[in-house]
Design a protein around this motif. Structure first.
Motif, PDB file in Angstrom:
ATOM      1  N   ASP A 142       2.131   4.635  11.894  1.00 33.15           N
ATOM      2  CA  ASP A 142       3.135   5.686  12.004  1.00 33.15           C
ATOM      3  C   ASP A 142       2.453   6.944  12.520  1.00 33.15           C
ATOM      4  O   ASP A 142       1.874   7.713  11.767  1.00 33.15           O
ATOM      5  N   GLY A 143       2.487   7.128  13.859  1.00 40.74           N
ATOM      6  CA  GLY A 143       1.893   8.326  14.437  1.00 40.74           C
ATOM      7  C   GLY A 143       0.829   8.035  15.465  1.00 40.74           C
ATOM      8  O   GLY A 143       0.700   8.765  16.449  1.00 40.74           O
ATOM      9  N   ASP A 144       0.038   6.946  15.268  1.00 40.90           N
ATOM     10  CA  ASP A 144      -1.036   6.671  16.220  1.00 40.90           C
ATOM     11  C   ASP A 144      -0.774   5.435  17.078  1.00 40.90           C
ATOM     12  O   ASP A 144      -1.539   5.162  18.004  1.00 40.90           O
ATOM     13  N   ASN A 145       0.279   4.650  16.771  1.00 37.59           N
ATOM     14  CA  ASN A 145       0.628   3.441  17.526  1.00 37.59           C
ATOM     15  C   ASN A 145      -0.460   2.366  17.490  1.00 37.59           C
ATOM     16  O   ASN A 145      -0.392   1.386  18.236  1.00 37.59           O
ATOM     17  N   ALA A 146      -1.467   2.536  16.641  1.00 35.82           N
ATOM     18  CA  ALA A 146      -2.524   1.532  16.502  1.00 35.82           C
ATOM     19  C   ALA A 146      -2.068   0.444  15.527  1.00 35.82           C
ATOM     20  O   ALA A 146      -1.121   0.625  14.755  1.00 35.82           O
ATOM     21  N   LEU A 147      -2.743  -0.712  15.564  1.00 36.16           N
ATOM     22  CA  LEU A 147      -2.479  -1.777  14.616  1.00 36.16           C
ATOM     23  C   LEU A 147      -3.370  -1.619  13.391  1.00 36.16           C
ATOM     24  O   LEU A 147      -4.564  -1.335  13.504  1.00 36.16           O
ATOM     25  N   TRP A 148      -2.776  -1.802  12.226  1.00 37.54           N
ATOM     26  CA  TRP A 148      -3.469  -1.721  10.946  1.00 37.54           C
ATOM     27  C   TRP A 148      -3.187  -3.000  10.165  1.00 37.54           C
ATOM     28  O   TRP A 148      -2.103  -3.561  10.275  1.00 37.54           O
ATOM     29  N   PHE A 149      -4.165  -3.462   9.355  1.00 35.94           N
ATOM     30  CA  PHE A 149      -3.913  -4.671   8.582  1.00 35.94           C
ATOM     31  C   PHE A 149      -4.337  -4.510   7.126  1.00 35.94           C
ATOM     32  O   PHE A 149      -5.205  -3.696   6.786  1.00 35.94           O
ATOM     33  N   ASP A 150      -3.678  -5.299   6.295  1.00 32.16           N
ATOM     34  CA  ASP A 150      -3.878  -5.297   4.849  1.00 32.16           C
ATOM     35  C   ASP A 150      -3.966  -6.749   4.397  1.00 32.16           C
ATOM     36  O   ASP A 150      -3.300  -7.617   4.972  1.00 32.16           O
ATOM     37  N   HIS A 151      -4.790  -7.031   3.412  1.00 34.84           N
ATOM     38  CA  HIS A 151      -4.759  -8.365   2.819  1.00 34.84           C
ATOM     39  C   HIS A 151      -4.745  -8.250   1.303  1.00 34.84           C
ATOM     40  O   HIS A 151      -5.405  -7.388   0.718  1.00 34.84           O
ATOM     41  N   ASP A 152      -3.925  -9.088   0.707  1.00 33.37           N
ATOM     42  CA  ASP A 152      -3.824  -9.172  -0.750  1.00 33.37           C
ATOM     43  C   ASP A 152      -3.516  -7.827  -1.393  1.00 33.37           C
ATOM     44  O   ASP A 152      -4.022  -7.493  -2.462  1.00 33.37           O
ATOM     45  N   ASN A 153      -2.698  -7.034  -0.691  1.00 33.97           N
ATOM     46  CA  ASN A 153      -2.163  -5.782  -1.233  1.00 33.97           C
ATOM     47  C   ASN A 153      -3.215  -4.712  -1.466  1.00 33.97           C
ATOM     48  O   ASN A 153      -3.044  -3.828  -2.310  1.00 33.97           O
ATOM     49  N   GLY A 154      -4.295  -4.778  -0.696  1.00 34.25           N
ATOM     50  CA  GLY A 154      -5.277  -3.710  -0.719  1.00 34.25           C
ATOM     51  C   GLY A 154      -4.899  -2.634   0.286  1.00 34.25           C
ATOM     52  O   GLY A 154      -3.839  -2.700   0.923  1.00 34.25           O
ATOM     53  N   PRO A 155      -5.734  -1.658   0.506  1.00 31.96           N
ATOM     54  CA  PRO A 155      -5.421  -0.607   1.479  1.00 31.96           C
ATOM     55  C   PRO A 155      -5.474  -1.149   2.907  1.00 31.96           C
ATOM     56  O   PRO A 155      -6.178  -2.118   3.195  1.00 31.96           O
ATOM     57  N   PHE A 156      -4.728  -0.511   3.798  1.00 25.90           N
ATOM     58  CA  PHE A 156      -4.718  -0.903   5.204  1.00 25.90           C
ATOM     59  C   PHE A 156      -5.970  -0.404   5.913  1.00 25.90           C
ATOM     60  O   PHE A 156      -6.465   0.694   5.635  1.00 25.90           O
ATOM     61  N   SER A 157      -6.465  -1.241   6.844  1.00 20.03           N
ATOM     62  CA  SER A 157      -7.619  -0.885   7.676  1.00 20.03           C
ATOM     63  C   SER A 157      -7.191  -0.889   9.131  1.00 20.03           C
ATOM     64  O   SER A 157      -6.399  -1.741   9.558  1.00 20.03           O
ATOM     65  N   PRO A 190     -11.409 -16.268   4.891  1.00 22.24           N
ATOM     66  CA  PRO A 190     -11.220 -15.395   6.051  1.00 22.24           C
ATOM     67  C   PRO A 190     -12.387 -14.443   6.240  1.00 22.24           C
ATOM     68  O   PRO A 190     -12.976 -13.942   5.274  1.00 22.24           O
ATOM     69  N   THR A 191     -12.741 -14.194   7.501  1.00 21.04           N
ATOM     70  CA  THR A 191     -13.836 -13.272   7.791  1.00 21.04           C
ATOM     71  C   THR A 191     -13.417 -11.819   7.621  1.00 21.04           C
ATOM     72  O   THR A 191     -14.266 -10.940   7.498  1.00 21.04           O
ATOM     73  N   TRP A 192     -12.105 -11.565   7.646  1.00 13.58           N
ATOM     74  CA  TRP A 192     -11.545 -10.213   7.629  1.00 13.58           C
ATOM     75  C   TRP A 192     -12.059  -9.379   8.790  1.00 13.58           C
ATOM     76  O   TRP A 192     -12.173  -8.167   8.709  1.00 13.58           O
ATOM     77  N   ALA A 193     -12.380 -10.064   9.877  1.00 12.26           N
ATOM     78  CA  ALA A 193     -12.793  -9.383  11.114  1.00 12.26           C
ATOM     79  C   ALA A 193     -12.020 -10.001  12.266  1.00 12.26           C
ATOM     80  O   ALA A 193     -11.953 -11.234  12.391  1.00 12.26           O
ATOM     81  N   TRP A 194     -11.445  -9.170  13.106  1.00  8.23           N
ATOM     82  CA  TRP A 194     -10.659  -9.636  14.241  1.00  8.23           C
ATOM     83  C   TRP A 194     -11.527  -9.744  15.484  1.00  8.23           C
ATOM     84  O   TRP A 194     -12.456  -8.958  15.670  1.00  8.23           O
ATOM     85  N   SER A 195     -11.216 -10.711  16.318  1.00 10.22           N
ATOM     86  CA  SER A 195     -11.926 -10.860  17.588  1.00 10.22           C
ATOM     87  C   SER A 195     -11.537  -9.726  18.524  1.00 10.22           C
ATOM     88  O   SER A 195     -10.629  -8.935  18.240  1.00 10.22           O
ATOM     89  N   SER A 196     -12.212  -9.654  19.655  1.00 10.41           N
ATOM     90  CA  SER A 196     -11.781  -8.742  20.706  1.00 10.41           C
ATOM     91  C   SER A 196     -10.461  -9.244  21.289  1.00 10.41           C
ATOM     92  O   SER A 196     -10.066 -10.397  21.072  1.00 10.41           O
ATOM     93  N   SER A 197      -9.771  -8.403  22.028  1.00 17.62           N
ATOM     94  CA  SER A 197      -8.458  -8.762  22.556  1.00 17.62           C
ATOM     95  C   SER A 197      -8.564  -9.717  23.741  1.00 17.62           C
ATOM     96  O   SER A 197      -9.466  -9.601  24.574  1.00 17.62           O
ATOM     97  N   HIS A 198      -7.644 -10.647  23.805  1.00 12.80           N
ATOM     98  CA  HIS A 198      -7.494 -11.561  24.944  1.00 12.80           C
ATOM     99  C   HIS A 198      -6.180 -11.227  25.639  1.00 12.80           C
ATOM    100  O   HIS A 198      -5.160 -11.010  24.984  1.00 12.80           O
ATOM    101  N   ARG A 199      -6.200 -11.227  26.958  1.00  9.68           N
ATOM    102  CA  ARG A 199      -5.037 -10.830  27.742  1.00  9.68           C
ATOM    103  C   ARG A 199      -4.310 -12.042  28.304  1.00  9.68           C
ATOM    104  O   ARG A 199      -4.932 -12.983  28.796  1.00  9.68           O
ATOM    105  N   ASP A 224       0.872  -1.174   0.000  1.00 11.67           N
ATOM    106  CA  ASP A 224       0.000   0.000   0.000  1.00 11.67           C
ATOM    107  C   ASP A 224       0.906   1.220   0.000  1.00 11.67           C
ATOM    108  O   ASP A 224       1.604   1.485   0.989  1.00 11.67           O
ATOM    109  N   ALA A 225       0.907   1.952  -1.098  1.00 12.28           N
ATOM    110  CA  ALA A 225       1.832   3.073  -1.254  1.00 12.28           C
ATOM    111  C   ALA A 225       1.598   4.175  -0.227  1.00 12.28           C
ATOM    112  O   ALA A 225       2.469   5.027  -0.022  1.00 12.28           O
ATOM    113  N   ASN A 226       0.436   4.178   0.423  1.00 12.14           N
ATOM    114  CA  ASN A 226       0.132   5.223   1.401  1.00 12.14           C
ATOM    115  C   ASN A 226       0.444   4.812   2.840  1.00 12.14           C
ATOM    116  O   ASN A 226       0.308   5.626   3.753  1.00 12.14           O
ATOM    117  N   ALA A 227       0.826   3.552   3.036  1.00 10.23           N
ATOM    118  CA  ALA A 227       1.021   3.036   4.399  1.00 10.23           C
ATOM    119  C   ALA A 227       2.461   3.260   4.861  1.00 10.23           C
ATOM    120  O   ALA A 227       3.413   2.992   4.127  1.00 10.23           O
TER     121      ALA A 227
END
Length: 321
Positions: free
Chosen positions: A51-66, A109-118, A26-29
């Motif tokens: 880069d800047g928000d410290n959040a996790l972002w994901f991409d699949h098959d070279n599409g844009p990051f979410s 793939p559902t392309w949806a992540w579960s809630s976090s487990h600690r 992703d050229a913008n990531a």
């Protein structure tokens, strides 16, 4: 083969390819750290720390990051276990957290992540919040490797029913590190862990998954020095282990191969284009084709005359068939 793959990515959603075989999904990531990547049911997935928000972002098959959400001070780790995709991060509170992505009824793939487990930190020491965890799957266990605030290296595991072993044990041998560890498993039932020593040399140790017995001491790799977290991956294309690291002197990403016995490590080679990075690389096995490398581009990284800063670059099939 790499040139052909590069051509495919040049024409797919947002990916930028180069004649040297490196491409940006992703050229913008951009990212502040090493990207994590995995092959999941025929799809290539990349997760990075924003880069800047410290959040996790994901991409699949070279599409844009979410944006996934959450915050972390370091790179994530990702692998497939029990037909699900597991994503791990070090929490800002010194514990470890993970999320899971499964398959839907159509076996996609559902392309949806579960809630976090600690997962609670090792007793007596928090997990170093600036160091990434390492994960590696073997049969009915997902192995987790972390570095404590005391710089020691610890092991724990999840099981196929998603239950946690409930405790951590220190990997024997007194190893200490100031960078994130890395790990992989082999078909003959071993967990291999590697770390950067406090002297910038790299060390490996293997444990028997079935018996839980470790070798008991760390073996120095004959070649290579790094001041960042290294990466290893079992390479099913030739049955050996690929090591990748950022050279301590030049910043160039280098690779080698060895068996589980590190004395036969091959001489280091620079990756195509002699690319440099301010962070260590990632390495993941690509379903029979070889090992994929992922890096964070350096300031003004030159890819075929295009200059980028902190972009994500991937290179397919290092030591492939």
């Amino acid at each position: 083969m790499i040139a052909a793959i590069a051509a495919v990515f040049a024409s797919s959603g947002g990916a930028q390819a180069s004649s040297s075989g490196w491409f940006s999904p992703d050229a913008n990531a951009t990212t502040q750290d090493t990207p994590a990547e995995a092959e999941f049911n025929g799809h290539h997935v990349v997760v990075n720390r924003g880069d800047g928000d410290n959040a996790l972002w994901f991409d699949h098959d070279n599409g844009p990051f979410s944006r996934i959400g959450g915050t972390t001070f370091t790179a994530p780790a990702m692998t497939v276990f029990n037909d699900q995709l597991y994503l791990f991060q070090t929490g800002q509170d010194g514990n470890v957290y993970y999320q899971v992505m499964g398959l839907n009824a159509a076996d996609q793939p559902t392309w949806a992540w579960s809630s976090s487990h600690r997962i609670s930190a090792p007793s007596g020491t928090g997990v170093r919040v600036t160091l990434r965890p390492a994960i590696a799957s073997s049969g009915d266990q997902l192995h987790i490797i972390v570095v404590g605030n005391n710089e020691h290296i610890y092991h724990s595991a999840l099981y196929t029913n998603n239950s946690w072993s409930g405790s951590w044990t220190e990997v024997p041998g007194g190893g200490r590190t100031e960078s994130g560890p890395t790990a992989t498993t082999t078909p003959d039932g071993y967990l291999v862990v590697e770390h950067r020593g406090t002297n910038n040399l790299m060390y490996q140790q293997q444990g028997n998954v079935g018996t839980g017995v470790w070798a008991g001491s760390w073996t120095q790799l004959p070649h290579g020095q790094t001041n960042s977290a290294p990466a290893i991956s079992y390479n099913g294309a030739d049955g050996r282990i690929v090591e990748a690291w950022r050279d301590a002197g030049t910043g160039v990403i280098q690779t080698s191969e060895s068996s589980r016995w590190t004395v036969d490590q091959t001489n280091p080679v620079n990756t195509p284009g002699n690319l440099t990075s301010p962070s260590g690389p990632s390495a993941s096995y690509d379903d029979g084709n070889g090992v994929t490398l992922g890096i964070r581009g350096a300031n003004f990284t030159n890819i075929d005359g295009d200059y980028h800063e902190n972009h994500i670059y991937l290179h397919y099939h290092i030591y492939g068939r």
